[in-house]
Structure formats: structure tokens, C-alpha cells
Scaffold this active site. Structure first.
Site, PDB file in Angstrom:
ATOM      1  N   GLY A 179     -34.692  19.691 -48.102  1.00 51.58           N
ATOM      2  CA  GLY A 179     -35.860  20.422 -47.605  1.00 51.58           C
ATOM      3  C   GLY A 179     -36.111  20.080 -46.149  1.00 51.58           C
ATOM      4  O   GLY A 179     -36.630  18.997 -45.845  1.00 51.58           O
ATOM      5  N   VAL A 180     -35.673  20.972 -45.256  1.00 56.91           N
ATOM      6  CA  VAL A 180     -35.919  20.718 -43.828  1.00 56.91           C
ATOM      7  C   VAL A 180     -36.930  21.724 -43.287  1.00 56.91           C
ATOM      8  O   VAL A 180     -36.659  22.514 -42.392  1.00 56.91           O
ATOM      9  CB  VAL A 180     -34.601  20.685 -42.998  1.00 56.91           C
ATOM     10  CG1 VAL A 180     -33.911  19.348 -43.179  1.00 56.91           C
ATOM     11  CG2 VAL A 180     -33.650  21.820 -43.379  1.00 56.91           C
ATOM     12  N   GLY A 181     -38.109  21.690 -43.892  1.00 54.24           N
ATOM     13  CA  GLY A 181     -39.237  22.492 -43.410  1.00 54.24           C
ATOM     14  C   GLY A 181     -39.955  21.709 -42.323  1.00 54.24           C
ATOM     15  O   GLY A 181     -39.326  21.020 -41.516  1.00 54.24           O
ATOM     16  N   LYS A 237     -61.307  16.228 -54.033  1.00 52.85           N
ATOM     17  CA  LYS A 237     -60.470  17.431 -53.916  1.00 52.85           C
ATOM     18  C   LYS A 237     -61.341  18.628 -54.287  1.00 52.85           C
ATOM     19  O   LYS A 237     -62.327  18.491 -55.005  1.00 52.85           O
ATOM     20  CB  LYS A 237     -59.294  17.326 -54.901  1.00 52.85           C
ATOM     21  CG  LYS A 237     -58.131  18.222 -54.569  1.00 52.85           C
ATOM     22  CD  LYS A 237     -57.202  17.589 -53.535  1.00 52.85           C
ATOM     23  CE  LYS A 237     -56.094  18.542 -53.170  1.00 52.85           C
ATOM     24  NZ  LYS A 237     -55.138  17.936 -52.233  1.00 52.85           N
ATOM     25  N   VAL A 268     -41.896  18.973 -42.366  1.00 46.42           N
ATOM     26  CA  VAL A 268     -41.724  17.517 -42.381  1.00 46.42           C
ATOM     27  C   VAL A 268     -40.243  17.139 -42.275  1.00 46.42           C
ATOM     28  O   VAL A 268     -39.853  16.328 -41.430  1.00 46.42           O
ATOM     29  CB  VAL A 268     -42.326  16.895 -43.674  1.00 46.42           C
ATOM     30  CG1 VAL A 268     -42.059  15.397 -43.709  1.00 46.42           C
ATOM     31  CG2 VAL A 268     -43.817  17.170 -43.764  1.00 46.42           C
TER      32      VAL A 268
HETATM   33  P1  NAD Z   1     -42.515  23.240 -45.827  1.00 46.76           P
HETATM   34  O1  NAD Z   1     -42.877  24.366 -46.715  1.00 46.76           O
HETATM   35  O2  NAD Z   1     -42.641  23.380 -44.349  1.00 46.76           O
HETATM   36  O3  NAD Z   1     -41.012  22.768 -46.123  1.00 46.76           O
HETATM   37  C1  NAD Z   1     -40.450  22.731 -47.397  1.00 46.76           C
HETATM   38  C2  NAD Z   1     -39.000  23.152 -47.248  1.00 46.76           C
HETATM   39  O4  NAD Z   1     -38.360  23.018 -48.502  1.00 46.76           O
HETATM   40  C3  NAD Z   1     -38.844  24.618 -46.824  1.00 46.76           C
HETATM   41  O5  NAD Z   1     -37.980  24.695 -45.699  1.00 46.76           O
HETATM   42  C4  NAD Z   1     -38.238  25.270 -48.063  1.00 46.76           C
HETATM   43  O6  NAD Z   1     -37.354  26.336 -47.738  1.00 46.76           O
HETATM   44  C5  NAD Z   1     -37.502  24.112 -48.684  1.00 46.76           C
HETATM   45  N1  NAD Z   1     -37.178  24.261 -50.097  1.00 46.76           N
HETATM   46  C6  NAD Z   1     -37.841  24.950 -51.057  1.00 46.76           C
HETATM   47  N2  NAD Z   1     -37.220  24.810 -52.241  1.00 46.76           N
HETATM   48  C7  NAD Z   1     -36.149  24.019 -52.028  1.00 46.76           C
HETATM   49  C8  NAD Z   1     -35.126  23.507 -52.862  1.00 46.76           C
HETATM   50  N3  NAD Z   1     -35.069  23.799 -54.161  1.00 46.76           N
HETATM   51  N4  NAD Z   1     -34.168  22.715 -52.307  1.00 46.76           N
HETATM   52  C9  NAD Z   1     -34.192  22.429 -50.978  1.00 46.76           C
HETATM   53  N5  NAD Z   1     -35.150  22.891 -50.138  1.00 46.76           N
HETATM   54  C10 NAD Z   1     -36.118  23.666 -50.661  1.00 46.76           C
HETATM   55  O7  NAD Z   1     -43.385  22.006 -46.357  1.00 46.76           O
HETATM   56  P2  NAD Z   1     -43.671  20.632 -45.604  1.00 46.76           P
HETATM   57  O8  NAD Z   1     -45.013  20.705 -44.981  1.00 46.76           O
HETATM   58  O9  NAD Z   1     -42.488  20.256 -44.798  1.00 46.76           O
HETATM   59  O10 NAD Z   1     -43.803  19.637 -46.844  1.00 46.76           O
HETATM   60  C11 NAD Z   1     -42.659  19.181 -47.552  1.00 46.76           C
HETATM   61  C12 NAD Z   1     -43.111  18.383 -48.768  1.00 46.76           C
HETATM   62  O11 NAD Z   1     -43.872  17.251 -48.344  1.00 46.76           O
HETATM   63  C13 NAD Z   1     -44.019  19.159 -49.727  1.00 46.76           C
HETATM   64  O12 NAD Z   1     -43.748  18.698 -51.040  1.00 46.76           O
HETATM   65  C14 NAD Z   1     -45.417  18.732 -49.326  1.00 46.76           C
HETATM   66  O13 NAD Z   1     -46.331  18.808 -50.412  1.00 46.76           O
HETATM   67  C15 NAD Z   1     -45.162  17.283 -48.967  1.00 46.76           C
HETATM   68  N6  NAD Z   1     -46.148  16.757 -48.010  1.00 46.76           N
HETATM   69  C16 NAD Z   1     -46.302  17.352 -46.799  1.00 46.76           C
HETATM   70  C17 NAD Z   1     -47.222  16.844 -45.895  1.00 46.76           C
HETATM   71  C18 NAD Z   1     -47.404  17.479 -44.535  1.00 46.76           C
HETATM   72  O14 NAD Z   1     -48.049  16.862 -43.679  1.00 46.76           O
HETATM   73  N7  NAD Z   1     -46.870  18.648 -44.299  1.00 46.76           N
HETATM   74  C19 NAD Z   1     -47.998  15.705 -46.232  1.00 46.76           C
HETATM   75  C20 NAD Z   1     -47.801  15.099 -47.474  1.00 46.76           C
HETATM   76  C21 NAD Z   1     -46.873  15.636 -48.358  1.00 46.76           C
END
Ligand code: NAD
Length: 347
Positions: A174-176, A74, A178
Site C-alpha cells: 500500500g503506497v498511498g 469517537k 502514508v
Molecule cells: P491511502 O488510501 O492514501 O492509501 C492506501 C493505499 O492502499 C492506496 O494506494 C490503495 O490503492 C492501496 N490498497 C488498497 N487495497 C490494497 C491491497 N489489497 N493491497 C495493496 N494495496 C492496497 O491511505 P493512507 O492514508 O495512506 O493510510 C494507509 C493505512 O494507514 C490505512 O489503513 C489507514 O487507516 C492507516 N492510517 C493512516 C493514517 C494517516 O495519517 N493517513 C494514520 C493512522 C493510520
């Protein structure tokens, strides 16, 4: 400089751009150390060092459990990216990474972007997760979502004797990037959905596509359902939320879902099956690792499907050894590392 048990640590300074970076290589037993670059305003170098070592070790375990030929590493860049970031600084950082001659391969993480990694690629080949136009694998989120789906199928098989998710009730917090892709997969698989997010527009988009029910973010973990899927923040499973869980199992993409190691025991005592986060969310790193062989999406998706077998193996190991799934995941990863160390020894 780095903690005991680490192979290498390196400091990179560049006065002209204000670059202060640390790379920690925890292990190259399975291959070159791969891990993202976190650009973050750490209070001081000491706290940056503690964090980079913690994260690098986590990558060793994640890659080992995922069956990858990659080690764990890292990097951190100290400072606020909004203030400090410049193309010149990223270029200086890329020269620093290049100097490590491939023992550390960098990627995007919190505070850095794919555009930053594309710039790093113009200086060094030792970077992964670059844009598709540069031969990279692009945004890892769809791959991560697919991996979570496979992990959920393994949980379903373990708990209910069938990998089908048809009719299962899944609550996604959390519907971002992923979580929304996962919602689409689950909808297609016939699951019943409840979704939650602090951004109403993100919830509305998923509801429109899937007909999901909604819940307030603070109450998502209490929803009575088959699977609770944290896809937002870490530390969702803690002393106060665990007694309130309404699900049979937890399976989501968020990193570091257990606030403390004891919370793994708490979940087990509460009768909730916790599928370990770093096993469940490995789809992104499996996808990125495919770049080493020349990226091919169909092959990457076949590799991501391995998460099904890995999750099943980890859950079975926990049952056999009477430990938590989180402990079982660590043991599973350590066994693979031990095997690789033994194989590397001259006979
Ligand atoms: P993202 O930022 O696109 O989505 C996160 C979502 O969570 C956002 O829509 C945000 O508004 C929402 N959020 C924030 N606080 C919240 C709460 N208190 N309650 C409900 N929703 C809330 O991130 P992502 O890329 O979708 O990743 C999601 C998680 O998965 C993160 O923890 C990230 O570290 C982990 N992750 C992601 C990946 C990847 O490929 N993107 C890989 C491994 C792990």
C-alpha cells in the site's frame, strides 16, 4: 446507552438535514477525548453504537501509549456520505459537538474530509486536524509515515542491535499517502525496497523515485524480507497469511492489522515480531494533538520521534512479561491510565 466503562454517550439528531450522530467518550482521564468522525452507512443505530464504542476505546489506548494528554472518543454519523452529506448537515453536526463543551474534540475520519472539519471549525473550536490556513496541522499522513519510520528503527534496534535501516529489505503493502512517504524516508535511510499496491500508477511513482522492486498485492506478505509494512488494509495478519509471512517483523501504518487477538499469538509462535499498529501509527494523532499548543511543525516532529522510545519500551515489556507485543501495548497504555487516575485522587 454506551457500554460499561464509558464516561459519556450522546445522540445528535437534526430532522431538517437527516443528521443522526453518536458521540462516545470513553475516557477523559488524560485530557479531553479526541477522535475522528466516521460517516458511514451503518445498517442500524445498534451497529453504529457498537462501532463508535469500539473505536473510542481504541483512541484512549492509542493516546495513552503515545504519551498524549488526550482522552479517547469517537463520533459516527449514520448514512452514506455520498447521498446524505450537505453543508447544512455538517453545520448541524458541529452544533452538536459544540454542545459537548470540549469534553469531545472531533477530527476527520473515514467518510469525512478536511473541508468538513474546516466547516465544523466555523461553528466550534472543538475540532482538530483543520487546514493549515486555519492554523491547523493539515494532512496527518506525512507525520504518520515519519512515526512508522521511528517505530521501524526501534524494531531494528530490538532485533538486530542497531537502529540503522541501511541495507534492510522492507516490503511495503500500500503506497498511498502514508506508504509512499514512508518509502521516501526508507530510501533516504538506505533501505532496500519492495512495494505493492492495487493502483499501478501509485507503484510506478514510488519505483521512479526510489528504484524499488515490485510485487503483486496478493503476494506482498510472502516476500522474504526484514520488515513487512502493511500500509493499506486491516486484518492483514490472519490465520492464512501468518504461516506464509516471509519477514522477521511486521511494522506498518494500517489500523487493526491483527484479524483477531489470537493472531498476535500466532505471529509470535511463527517467530515474527509484530510491532503493535496503534503504537506504530500514532504519528498522525501526535501531530494533531500539537494543535492544542498552537501548531509548530518542528516541535511536532520532535514529539513524533517519541514513537522510537515507546516502541522499544513496548517490545521490551513483551519480552519481560512473556506476552505478545499487542498485549504489552495494552498493558503499557493501561499503566499510564492507572497512574493518571491515582494522581487525580485526593490524597
Ligand atoms: P491511502 O488510501 O492514501 O492509501 C492506501 C493505499 O492502499 C492506496 O494506494 C490503495 O490503492 C492501496 N490498497 C488498497 N487495497 C490494497 C491491497 N489489497 N493491497 C495493496 N494495496 C492496497 O491511505 P493512507 O492514508 O495512506 O493510510 C494507509 C493505512 O494507514 C490505512 O489503513 C489507514 O487507516 C492507516 N492510517 C493512516 C493514517 C494517516 O495519517 N493517513 C494514520 C493512522 C493510520
Amino acid at each position: 446507552m454506551v457500554a460499561e466503562g464509558f464516561e459519556e454517550g450522546a445522540y445528535g439528531h437534526d430532522e431538517a438535514t437527516g443528521l443522526r450522530a453518536i458521540v462516545a467518550v470513553h475516557s477523559t482521564v488524560l485530557g479531553p477525548a479526541l477522535g475522528g468522525t466516521r460517516f458511514y452507512p451503518y445498517a442500524d443505530e445498534e451497529s453504529a453504537l457498537v462501532d463508535v464504542c469500539r473505536l473510542a476505546k481504541g483512541m484512549t489506548y492509542k493516546h495513552a501509549a503515545a504519551g498524549l494528554h488526550q482522552g479517547g472518543g469517537k463520533a459516527v454519523i449514520i448514512g452514506d456520505p455520498k447521498v446524505l452529506r450537505s453543508d447544512a448537515l455538517i453545520t448541524a453536526y458541529a452544533r452538536f459537538v459544540d454542545g459537548l463543551a470540549g469534553r469531545y474534540v472531533t477530527a476527520e475520519d473515514v467518510g469525512t474530509t478536511q473541508a468538513d472539519m474546516d466547516l465544523v471549525r466555523s461553528v466550534t473550536p472543538h475540532v482538530a486536524g483543520v487546514s493549515e490556513s486555519l492554523g491547523g496541522s493539515g494532512d496527518p499522513s506525512p507525520a504518520t509515515a515519519l512515526g512508522v519510520l521511528w517505530a521501524m528503527r526501534a524494531v531494528a534496534e530490538h532485533l538486530w542491535g542497531s537502529s540503522s535501516l541501511e541495507g534492510k529489505h522492507v516490503c511495503i503493502s500500500g503506497v498511498g499517502k502514508v506508504g509512499s512517504a514512508l518509502a521516501d524516508h526508507l530510501h533516504e535511510a538506505g533501505a532496500r525496497l519492495t512495494v505493492s499496491d492495487v493502483r499501478p500508477e501509485a507503484v510506478a511513482a514510488v519505483v521512479e523515485r526510489t528504484g524499488a522492486a515490485t510485487v503483486d498485492p496478493a503476494g506482498a506478505h510472502r516476500v522474504a524480507c526484514d520488515l513487512f509494512s502493511p500500509c493499506a488494509l486491516g486484518a492483514v495478519l490472519n490465520e492464512s497469511t501468518i504461516p506464509e509471512l516471509g519477514c522477521a517483523a511486521v511494522c506498518g501504518s494500517a489500523n487493526n492489522q491483527l484479524a483477531t487477538p489470537e493472531d498476535g499469538d500466532r505471529a509470535r509462535a511463527a517467530g515474527v515480531l509484530y510491532a503493535p499498529d496503534y503504537v506504530v501509527n500514532a504519528g498522525g494523532v501526535i501531530n494533531i494533538a500539537e494543535e492544542r499548543h498552537g501548531y509548530d511543525r518542528a516541535r511536532a516532529e520532535a514529539s513524533i520521534a517519541r514513537i522510537y522510545e515507546t516502541t522499544r519500551a513496548v517490545l521490551a515489556l513483551a519480552e519481560r512479561e512473556g506476552c505478545t507485543p499487542a498485549e504489552a501495548a495494552d498493558r503499557y497504555a493501561e499503566a499510564r491510565l492507572d497512574e493518571a487516575r491515582r494522581a487525580a485522587q485526593p490524597s
